[in-house]
Design a protein around this motif. Structure first.
Motif, PDB file in Angstrom:
ATOM      1  N   ILE A 195       0.845  -1.197   0.000  1.00  0.00           N
ATOM      2  CA  ILE A 195       0.000   0.000   0.000  1.00  0.00           C
ATOM      3  C   ILE A 195       0.878   1.243   0.000  1.00  0.00           C
ATOM      4  O   ILE A 195       1.786   1.369   0.815  1.00  0.00           O
ATOM      5  CB  ILE A 195      -0.891   0.021   1.257  1.00  0.00           C
ATOM      6  CG1 ILE A 195      -1.807  -1.208   1.307  1.00  0.00           C
ATOM      7  CG2 ILE A 195      -1.711   1.304   1.307  1.00  0.00           C
ATOM      8  CD1 ILE A 195      -2.523  -1.347   2.646  1.00  0.00           C
ATOM      9  N   GLU A 196       0.571   2.172  -0.896  1.00  0.00           N
ATOM     10  CA  GLU A 196       1.360   3.397  -0.960  1.00  0.00           C
ATOM     11  C   GLU A 196       0.944   4.366   0.142  1.00  0.00           C
ATOM     12  O   GLU A 196      -0.246   4.603   0.359  1.00  0.00           O
ATOM     13  CB  GLU A 196       1.202   4.048  -2.335  1.00  0.00           C
ATOM     14  CG  GLU A 196       2.146   5.196  -2.557  1.00  0.00           C
ATOM     15  CD  GLU A 196       2.293   5.540  -4.042  1.00  0.00           C
ATOM     16  OE1 GLU A 196       2.494   6.732  -4.315  1.00  0.00           O
ATOM     17  OE2 GLU A 196       2.214   4.643  -4.895  1.00  0.00           O
ATOM     18  N   THR A 197       1.931   4.935   0.837  1.00  0.00           N
ATOM     19  CA  THR A 197       1.643   5.877   1.906  1.00  0.00           C
ATOM     20  C   THR A 197       1.185   7.216   1.348  1.00  0.00           C
ATOM     21  O   THR A 197       1.493   7.569   0.216  1.00  0.00           O
ATOM     22  CB  THR A 197       2.889   6.127   2.778  1.00  0.00           C
ATOM     23  OG1 THR A 197       3.974   6.537   1.942  1.00  0.00           O
ATOM     24  CG2 THR A 197       3.287   4.900   3.558  1.00  0.00           C
ATOM     25  N   GLY A 198       0.455   7.951   2.171  1.00  0.00           N
ATOM     26  CA  GLY A 198       0.047   9.303   1.802  1.00  0.00           C
ATOM     27  C   GLY A 198      -1.382   9.647   2.143  1.00  0.00           C
ATOM     28  O   GLY A 198      -1.643  10.725   2.682  1.00  0.00           O
ATOM     29  N   ASN A 237       4.354   0.330   0.481  1.00  0.00           N
ATOM     30  CA  ASN A 237       5.232   1.028  -0.462  1.00  0.00           C
ATOM     31  C   ASN A 237       5.348   2.446   0.071  1.00  0.00           C
ATOM     32  O   ASN A 237       4.389   3.218   0.026  1.00  0.00           O
ATOM     33  CB  ASN A 237       4.615   1.021  -1.871  1.00  0.00           C
ATOM     34  CG  ASN A 237       5.397   1.880  -2.842  1.00  0.00           C
ATOM     35  OD1 ASN A 237       6.606   1.780  -2.943  1.00  0.00           O
ATOM     36  ND2 ASN A 237       4.692   2.740  -3.574  1.00  0.00           N
ATOM     37  N   PHE A 238       6.517   2.794   0.602  1.00  0.00           N
ATOM     38  CA  PHE A 238       6.659   4.075   1.315  1.00  0.00           C
ATOM     39  C   PHE A 238       6.988   5.200   0.344  1.00  0.00           C
ATOM     40  O   PHE A 238       8.007   5.167  -0.336  1.00  0.00           O
ATOM     41  CB  PHE A 238       7.752   3.964   2.385  1.00  0.00           C
ATOM     42  CG  PHE A 238       7.629   5.002   3.456  1.00  0.00           C
ATOM     43  CD1 PHE A 238       7.010   4.696   4.659  1.00  0.00           C
ATOM     44  CD2 PHE A 238       8.103   6.289   3.265  1.00  0.00           C
ATOM     45  CE1 PHE A 238       6.869   5.659   5.658  1.00  0.00           C
ATOM     46  CE2 PHE A 238       7.973   7.259   4.246  1.00  0.00           C
ATOM     47  CZ  PHE A 238       7.353   6.944   5.450  1.00  0.00           C
ATOM     48  N   ASP A 239       6.114   6.202   0.291  1.00  0.00           N
ATOM     49  CA  ASP A 239       6.317   7.373  -0.555  1.00  0.00           C
ATOM     50  C   ASP A 239       6.366   8.610   0.344  1.00  0.00           C
ATOM     51  O   ASP A 239       5.337   9.047   0.862  1.00  0.00           O
ATOM     52  CB  ASP A 239       5.192   7.501  -1.578  1.00  0.00           C
ATOM     53  CG  ASP A 239       5.450   8.616  -2.594  1.00  0.00           C
ATOM     54  OD1 ASP A 239       5.868   9.705  -2.171  1.00  0.00           O
ATOM     55  OD2 ASP A 239       5.224   8.389  -3.799  1.00  0.00           O
ATOM     56  N   PRO A 240       7.565   9.186   0.564  1.00  0.00           N
ATOM     57  CA  PRO A 240       7.675  10.305   1.505  1.00  0.00           C
ATOM     58  C   PRO A 240       6.993  11.568   1.014  1.00  0.00           C
ATOM     59  O   PRO A 240       6.443  12.342   1.806  1.00  0.00           O
ATOM     60  CB  PRO A 240       9.185  10.504   1.634  1.00  0.00           C
ATOM     61  CG  PRO A 240       9.754  10.002   0.334  1.00  0.00           C
ATOM     62  CD  PRO A 240       8.876   8.843  -0.047  1.00  0.00           C
ATOM     63  N   ALA A 241       7.006  11.804  -0.299  1.00  0.00           N
ATOM     64  CA  ALA A 241       6.442  13.052  -0.830  1.00  0.00           C
ATOM     65  C   ALA A 241       4.936  13.113  -0.645  1.00  0.00           C
ATOM     66  O   ALA A 241       4.376  14.179  -0.361  1.00  0.00           O
ATOM     67  CB  ALA A 241       6.799  13.210  -2.301  1.00  0.00           C
ATOM     68  N   LYS A 244      10.576  10.570  -4.171  1.00  0.00           N
ATOM     69  CA  LYS A 244       9.836  11.658  -4.795  1.00  0.00           C
ATOM     70  C   LYS A 244       9.883  12.820  -3.811  1.00  0.00           C
ATOM     71  O   LYS A 244      10.009  12.608  -2.614  1.00  0.00           O
ATOM     72  CB  LYS A 244       8.391  11.205  -5.062  1.00  0.00           C
ATOM     73  CG  LYS A 244       7.562  12.102  -5.939  1.00  0.00           C
ATOM     74  CD  LYS A 244       6.259  11.404  -6.337  1.00  0.00           C
ATOM     75  CE  LYS A 244       5.224  11.392  -5.234  1.00  0.00           C
ATOM     76  NZ  LYS A 244       4.033  10.599  -5.562  1.00  0.00           N
ATOM     77  N   ASP A 245       9.787  14.037  -4.302  1.00  0.00           N
ATOM     78  CA  ASP A 245       9.862  15.203  -3.425  1.00  0.00           C
ATOM     79  C   ASP A 245       8.648  16.097  -3.688  1.00  0.00           C
ATOM     80  O   ASP A 245       8.035  16.038  -4.761  1.00  0.00           O
ATOM     81  CB  ASP A 245      11.165  15.975  -3.686  1.00  0.00           C
ATOM     82  CG  ASP A 245      11.654  16.763  -2.477  1.00  0.00           C
ATOM     83  OD1 ASP A 245      10.910  16.850  -1.473  1.00  0.00           O
ATOM     84  OD2 ASP A 245      12.780  17.287  -2.533  1.00  0.00           O
ATOM     85  N   GLY A 246       8.324  16.924  -2.703  1.00  0.00           N
ATOM     86  CA  GLY A 246       7.180  17.805  -2.881  1.00  0.00           C
ATOM     87  C   GLY A 246       7.050  18.784  -1.733  1.00  0.00           C
ATOM     88  O   GLY A 246       7.825  18.773  -0.779  1.00  0.00           O
ATOM     89  N   ARG A 247       6.049  19.623  -1.852  1.00  0.00           N
ATOM     90  CA  ARG A 247       5.805  20.641  -0.826  1.00  0.00           C
ATOM     91  C   ARG A 247       4.306  20.869  -0.709  1.00  0.00           C
ATOM     92  O   ARG A 247       3.588  20.855  -1.713  1.00  0.00           O
ATOM     93  CB  ARG A 247       6.509  21.947  -1.213  1.00  0.00           C
ATOM     94  CG  ARG A 247       6.227  23.121  -0.285  1.00  0.00           C
ATOM     95  CD  ARG A 247       7.152  24.292  -0.597  1.00  0.00           C
ATOM     96  NE  ARG A 247       8.542  23.901  -0.301  1.00  0.00           N
ATOM     97  CZ  ARG A 247       9.576  24.253  -1.047  1.00  0.00           C
ATOM     98  NH1 ARG A 247       9.400  24.975  -2.151  1.00  0.00           N
ATOM     99  NH2 ARG A 247      10.798  23.877  -0.711  1.00  0.00           N
TER     100      ARG A 247
END
Length: 293
Positions: free
Chosen positions: A147-150, A172-176, A203-206
Protein backbone atom coordinates in the motif's frame (compact mmCIF):
# COMPACT_ATOMS: atom_id res chain seq x y z
CA UNK A 1 24.80 10.00 6.82
CA UNK A 2 26.77 7.55 8.87
CA UNK A 3 26.90 4.87 6.19
CA UNK A 4 26.73 5.03 2.41
CA UNK A 5 23.53 3.83 0.77
CA UNK A 6 23.63 0.34 -0.70
CA UNK A 7 20.03 0.20 -1.98
CA UNK A 8 19.50 -0.27 -5.68
CA UNK A 9 17.94 2.57 -7.66
CA UNK A 10 14.76 2.01 -9.65
CA UNK A 11 12.64 4.11 -12.00
CA UNK A 12 8.96 3.95 -12.83
CA UNK A 13 9.00 3.23 -16.57
CA UNK A 14 5.69 5.02 -17.11
CA UNK A 15 7.19 8.29 -15.82
CA UNK A 16 8.95 8.68 -19.20
CA UNK A 17 5.59 8.68 -21.06
CA UNK A 18 7.04 6.79 -24.05
CA UNK A 19 5.59 3.28 -23.75
CA UNK A 20 7.01 0.24 -21.99
CA UNK A 21 9.85 -0.84 -24.30
CA UNK A 22 11.24 2.62 -24.90
CA UNK A 23 10.73 3.44 -21.23
CA UNK A 24 12.79 0.40 -20.27
CA UNK A 25 15.60 1.52 -22.56
CA UNK A 26 15.48 5.03 -21.09
CA UNK A 27 15.54 3.63 -17.55
CA UNK A 28 18.75 1.84 -18.39
CA UNK A 29 20.15 4.92 -20.10
CA UNK A 30 19.62 7.20 -17.07
CA UNK A 31 21.51 4.77 -14.85
CA UNK A 32 18.80 2.90 -12.96
CA UNK A 33 19.25 -0.71 -11.89
CA UNK A 34 15.61 -1.66 -11.77
CA UNK A 35 12.17 -0.63 -12.96
CA UNK A 36 8.60 -0.48 -11.78
CA UNK A 37 5.89 -0.85 -14.43
CA UNK A 38 2.14 -0.16 -14.35
CA UNK A 39 0.30 -3.41 -15.08
CA UNK A 40 -3.35 -2.38 -14.99
CA UNK A 41 -4.37 -1.67 -18.58
CA UNK A 42 -3.01 -1.50 -22.11
CA UNK A 43 -0.02 -3.60 -23.16
CA UNK A 44 0.83 -4.62 -19.56
CA UNK A 45 -2.68 -5.74 -18.59
CA UNK A 46 -2.23 -9.37 -17.44
CA UNK A 47 -5.14 -10.36 -19.69
CA UNK A 48 -3.16 -9.15 -22.73
CA UNK A 49 0.04 -11.08 -21.95
CA UNK A 50 0.11 -14.79 -22.68
CA UNK A 51 2.90 -17.04 -21.40
CA UNK A 52 5.08 -16.49 -24.47
CA UNK A 53 4.75 -12.70 -24.16
CA UNK A 54 5.64 -12.85 -20.46
CA UNK A 55 8.76 -14.88 -21.13
CA UNK A 56 9.77 -12.53 -23.93
CA UNK A 57 9.28 -9.44 -21.76
CA UNK A 58 11.21 -10.94 -18.86
CA UNK A 59 14.06 -11.73 -21.29
CA UNK A 60 13.98 -8.22 -22.77
CA UNK A 61 14.33 -6.68 -19.29
CA UNK A 62 17.09 -9.08 -18.29
CA UNK A 63 19.00 -8.39 -21.52
CA UNK A 64 19.03 -4.70 -20.60
CA UNK A 65 20.65 -5.66 -17.30
CA UNK A 66 17.61 -4.50 -15.33
CA UNK A 67 15.47 -6.05 -12.62
CA UNK A 68 11.82 -5.36 -11.85
CA UNK A 69 11.52 -3.74 -8.43
CA UNK A 70 7.71 -4.00 -8.47
CA UNK A 71 4.64 -3.79 -10.65
CA UNK A 72 2.02 -1.12 -10.01
CA UNK A 73 -1.44 -2.61 -9.68
CA UNK A 74 -3.29 0.52 -8.67
CA UNK A 75 -6.88 0.19 -9.89
CA UNK A 76 -7.84 3.76 -8.96
CA UNK A 77 -11.43 4.74 -8.25
CA UNK A 78 -12.39 4.16 -4.64
CA UNK A 79 -9.75 1.53 -3.98
CA UNK A 80 -11.34 -1.24 -1.93
CA UNK A 81 -13.88 0.98 -0.14
CA UNK A 82 -16.88 -0.25 -2.13
CA UNK A 83 -17.77 -3.80 -1.05
CA UNK A 84 -19.89 -4.35 -4.18
CA UNK A 85 -16.97 -3.54 -6.49
CA UNK A 86 -14.36 -5.48 -4.53
CA UNK A 87 -14.75 -9.03 -5.91
CA UNK A 88 -13.72 -7.93 -9.42
CA UNK A 89 -10.95 -5.67 -8.09
CA UNK A 90 -9.56 -8.38 -5.82
CA UNK A 91 -9.55 -10.84 -8.72
CA UNK A 92 -7.77 -8.36 -11.01
CA UNK A 93 -5.23 -7.62 -8.26
CA UNK A 94 -4.47 -11.32 -7.91
CA UNK A 95 -3.83 -11.62 -11.65
CA UNK A 96 -1.43 -8.65 -11.47
CA UNK A 97 0.42 -10.38 -8.63
CA UNK A 98 0.62 -13.58 -10.68
CA UNK A 99 2.18 -11.55 -13.49
CA UNK A 100 4.62 -9.89 -11.09
CA UNK A 101 5.87 -13.22 -9.77
CA UNK A 102 6.25 -14.60 -13.31
CA UNK A 103 8.29 -11.52 -14.25
CA UNK A 104 10.55 -12.00 -11.25
CA UNK A 105 9.29 -9.59 -8.59
CA UNK A 106 7.26 -10.43 -5.46
CA UNK A 107 5.81 -6.91 -5.09
CA UNK A 108 2.74 -5.14 -6.46
CA UNK A 109 2.18 -1.60 -5.21
CA UNK A 110 -1.31 -0.17 -4.96
CA UNK A 111 -3.60 2.40 -3.39
CA UNK A 112 -6.44 0.85 -1.39
CA UNK A 113 -8.36 4.07 -0.74
CA UNK A 114 -8.18 6.19 2.42
CA UNK A 115 -8.47 4.06 5.55
CA UNK A 116 -11.43 5.69 7.35
CA UNK A 117 -11.26 6.95 10.93
CA UNK A 118 -14.38 4.96 11.80
CA UNK A 119 -12.99 1.49 12.45
CA UNK A 120 -16.49 0.06 13.06
CA UNK A 121 -18.03 1.26 9.82
CA UNK A 122 -18.93 -0.56 6.60
CA UNK A 123 -16.14 1.06 4.52
CA UNK A 124 -13.45 -0.01 6.98
CA UNK A 125 -14.90 -3.54 7.01
CA UNK A 126 -14.95 -3.69 3.20
CA UNK A 127 -11.31 -2.63 3.00
CA UNK A 128 -10.30 -5.01 5.75
CA UNK A 129 -12.02 -7.95 4.06
CA UNK A 130 -10.45 -7.23 0.66
CA UNK A 131 -6.98 -6.74 2.13
CA UNK A 132 -7.27 -9.88 4.23
CA UNK A 133 -8.04 -11.93 1.11
CA UNK A 134 -5.26 -10.25 -0.89
CA UNK A 135 -2.80 -10.62 1.97
CA UNK A 136 -3.43 -14.32 2.34
CA UNK A 137 -3.09 -14.82 -1.42
CA UNK A 138 0.17 -12.87 -1.52
CA UNK A 139 1.53 -14.72 1.50
CA UNK A 140 0.84 -18.05 -0.21
CA UNK A 141 3.22 -16.91 -2.98
CA UNK A 142 5.84 -15.31 -0.69
CA UNK A 143 4.79 -12.00 -2.20
CA UNK A 144 3.31 -8.66 -1.17
CA UNK A 145 0.68 -6.13 -2.07
CA UNK A 146 2.31 -2.89 -0.94
CA UNK A 147 0.00 0.00 0.00
CA UNK A 148 1.36 3.40 -0.96
CA UNK A 149 1.64 5.88 1.91
CA UNK A 150 0.05 9.30 1.80
CA UNK A 151 -3.74 9.15 2.08
CA UNK A 152 -3.69 8.75 5.89
CA UNK A 153 -1.12 9.24 8.67
CA UNK A 154 1.40 6.43 9.11
CA UNK A 155 0.14 5.54 12.59
CA UNK A 156 -3.41 5.05 11.31
CA UNK A 157 -2.20 2.90 8.40
CA UNK A 158 -0.19 0.77 10.83
CA UNK A 159 -3.25 0.20 13.03
CA UNK A 160 -5.13 -1.03 9.97
CA UNK A 161 -2.31 -3.35 8.85
CA UNK A 162 -2.03 -4.75 12.37
CA UNK A 163 -5.62 -6.02 12.10
CA UNK A 164 -4.72 -8.33 9.18
CA UNK A 165 -3.62 -11.92 9.77
CA UNK A 166 -0.51 -11.76 7.54
CA UNK A 167 1.99 -9.17 6.28
CA UNK A 168 1.03 -10.12 2.71
CA UNK A 169 -0.39 -6.62 2.53
CA UNK A 170 2.52 -4.34 3.42
CA UNK A 171 3.78 -0.84 2.51
CA UNK A 172 5.23 1.03 -0.46
CA UNK A 173 6.66 4.07 1.31
CA UNK A 174 6.32 7.37 -0.55
CA UNK A 175 7.67 10.31 1.51
CA UNK A 176 6.44 13.05 -0.83
CA UNK A 177 2.80 11.97 -0.62
CA UNK A 178 2.99 12.38 3.16
CA UNK A 179 4.63 15.81 2.91
CA UNK A 180 2.22 17.04 0.23
CA UNK A 181 -1.12 15.76 1.50
CA UNK A 182 -1.34 14.72 5.17
CA UNK A 183 1.59 16.76 6.44
CA UNK A 184 2.80 13.63 8.23
CA UNK A 185 6.54 13.37 8.98
CA UNK A 186 8.00 10.78 6.57
CA UNK A 187 11.06 10.14 8.73
CA UNK A 188 8.91 9.23 11.74
CA UNK A 189 6.66 7.33 9.33
CA UNK A 190 9.54 5.04 8.39
CA UNK A 191 10.02 4.05 12.03
CA UNK A 192 6.26 3.68 12.57
CA UNK A 193 5.84 1.37 9.55
CA UNK A 194 9.23 -0.35 9.81
CA UNK A 195 7.78 -3.86 10.00
CA UNK A 196 5.83 -3.42 6.76
CA UNK A 197 8.02 -1.48 4.30
CA UNK A 198 8.88 -3.69 1.28
CA UNK A 199 9.28 -1.04 -1.45
CA UNK A 200 9.81 2.73 -1.60
CA UNK A 201 9.30 5.64 -3.95
CA UNK A 202 11.78 8.51 -4.09
CA UNK A 203 9.84 11.66 -4.79
CA UNK A 204 9.86 15.20 -3.42
CA UNK A 205 7.18 17.81 -2.88
CA UNK A 206 5.81 20.64 -0.83
CA UNK A 207 2.45 21.42 0.74
CA UNK A 208 1.24 25.00 0.36
CA UNK A 209 -1.91 24.68 2.43
CA UNK A 210 -3.95 22.02 4.21
CA UNK A 211 -5.97 19.86 1.86
CA UNK A 212 -8.66 17.27 2.52
CA UNK A 213 -7.10 13.92 1.50
CA UNK A 214 -10.53 12.85 0.20
CA UNK A 215 -10.27 15.56 -2.47
CA UNK A 216 -6.95 14.04 -3.60
CA UNK A 217 -7.30 10.30 -3.16
CA UNK A 218 -11.06 9.93 -3.48
CA UNK A 219 -13.54 8.49 -1.01
CA UNK A 220 -16.97 6.94 -1.25
CA UNK A 221 -19.30 9.86 -1.78
CA UNK A 222 -16.47 11.82 -3.41
CA UNK A 223 -14.91 11.36 -6.81
CA UNK A 224 -12.74 8.31 -7.28
CA UNK A 225 -8.98 8.60 -7.42
CA UNK A 226 -7.17 9.08 -10.72
CA UNK A 227 -3.45 9.53 -11.26
CA UNK A 228 -4.15 12.11 -13.96
CA UNK A 229 -6.10 14.23 -11.49
CA UNK A 230 -3.41 13.94 -8.81
CA UNK A 231 -0.72 14.87 -11.34
CA UNK A 232 -2.75 17.93 -12.33
CA UNK A 233 -3.04 18.96 -8.66
CA UNK A 234 0.68 18.35 -8.09
CA UNK A 235 1.74 20.42 -11.11
CA UNK A 236 1.75 23.55 -9.00
CA UNK A 237 -1.85 23.92 -7.93
CA UNK A 238 -2.76 25.93 -4.83
CA UNK A 239 -2.57 22.97 -2.43
CA UNK A 240 0.68 21.12 -3.10
CA UNK A 241 3.38 20.59 -5.70
CA UNK A 242 5.56 17.65 -6.67
CA UNK A 243 9.10 18.97 -7.18
CA UNK A 244 12.43 17.61 -8.47
CA UNK A 245 14.44 15.72 -5.84
CA UNK A 246 16.10 18.05 -3.36
CA UNK A 247 13.82 20.99 -4.16
CA UNK A 248 10.92 20.06 -1.88
CA UNK A 249 10.44 19.46 1.83
CA UNK A 250 11.48 15.81 2.11
CA UNK A 251 14.67 15.62 4.21
CA UNK A 252 16.36 12.91 2.18
CA UNK A 253 19.41 12.65 4.42
CA UNK A 254 17.19 11.85 7.39
CA UNK A 255 14.83 9.72 5.27
CA UNK A 256 17.61 7.52 3.86
CA UNK A 257 19.19 7.26 7.31
CA UNK A 258 15.87 6.08 8.77
CA UNK A 259 15.53 3.44 6.03
CA UNK A 260 19.04 2.23 6.87
CA UNK A 261 18.31 2.11 10.58
CA UNK A 262 15.25 -0.11 10.11
CA UNK A 263 17.29 -2.43 7.88
CA UNK A 264 15.44 -1.71 4.63
CA UNK A 265 17.38 -3.35 1.81
CA UNK A 266 14.95 -2.93 -1.08
CA UNK A 267 14.69 -0.55 -4.00
CA UNK A 268 14.63 3.24 -4.01
CA UNK A 269 12.34 3.77 -7.01
CA UNK A 270 12.11 7.20 -8.59
CA UNK A 271 8.63 8.44 -9.47
CA UNK A 272 8.03 11.62 -11.48
CA UNK A 273 4.36 12.31 -12.14
CA UNK A 274 4.60 15.91 -13.34
CA UNK A 275 6.85 18.16 -15.40
CA UNK A 276 7.47 18.39 -19.13
CA UNK A 277 11.04 17.04 -19.02
CA UNK A 278 10.67 13.74 -17.18
CA UNK A 279 13.81 12.15 -18.62
CA UNK A 280 15.95 15.08 -17.53
CA UNK A 281 14.35 15.13 -14.06
CA UNK A 282 14.78 11.37 -13.61
CA UNK A 283 18.41 11.46 -14.71
CA UNK A 284 19.05 14.18 -12.11
CA UNK A 285 17.18 12.12 -9.52
CA UNK A 286 19.43 9.10 -10.15
CA UNK A 287 22.48 11.32 -9.65
CA UNK A 288 20.91 12.83 -6.52
CA UNK A 289 20.52 9.39 -4.90
CA UNK A 290 24.02 8.34 -5.97
CA UNK A 291 25.45 11.21 -3.94
CA UNK A 292 24.44 9.27 -0.83
CA UNK A 293 26.43 6.19 -1.89
Amino acid sequence: MANPLTNKIGVIVDSFNVGVREGLRKAKDVGSEGVQIYAVSGEMDPAHLDQAARRELRGFIADLGLEISALCGDLGGHGFQDAAANPLKVEKSKRILDLAVELGTPIVTTHIGIVPEDEQGAVYAAMQSACEELGQYAKSMNAYFAIETGPEPAAHLKRFLDTLSTNGVSVNFDPANMVMVTGDDPVQGVYTLKDYIVHTHVKDGRRMRAVDPREVYGFLGYEGMSHEQIAAMASGGPDFAELPLGEGDVDFGAYFKALQEIGYGGYLTIEREVGDKPEQDIRKAVEFIKRYR
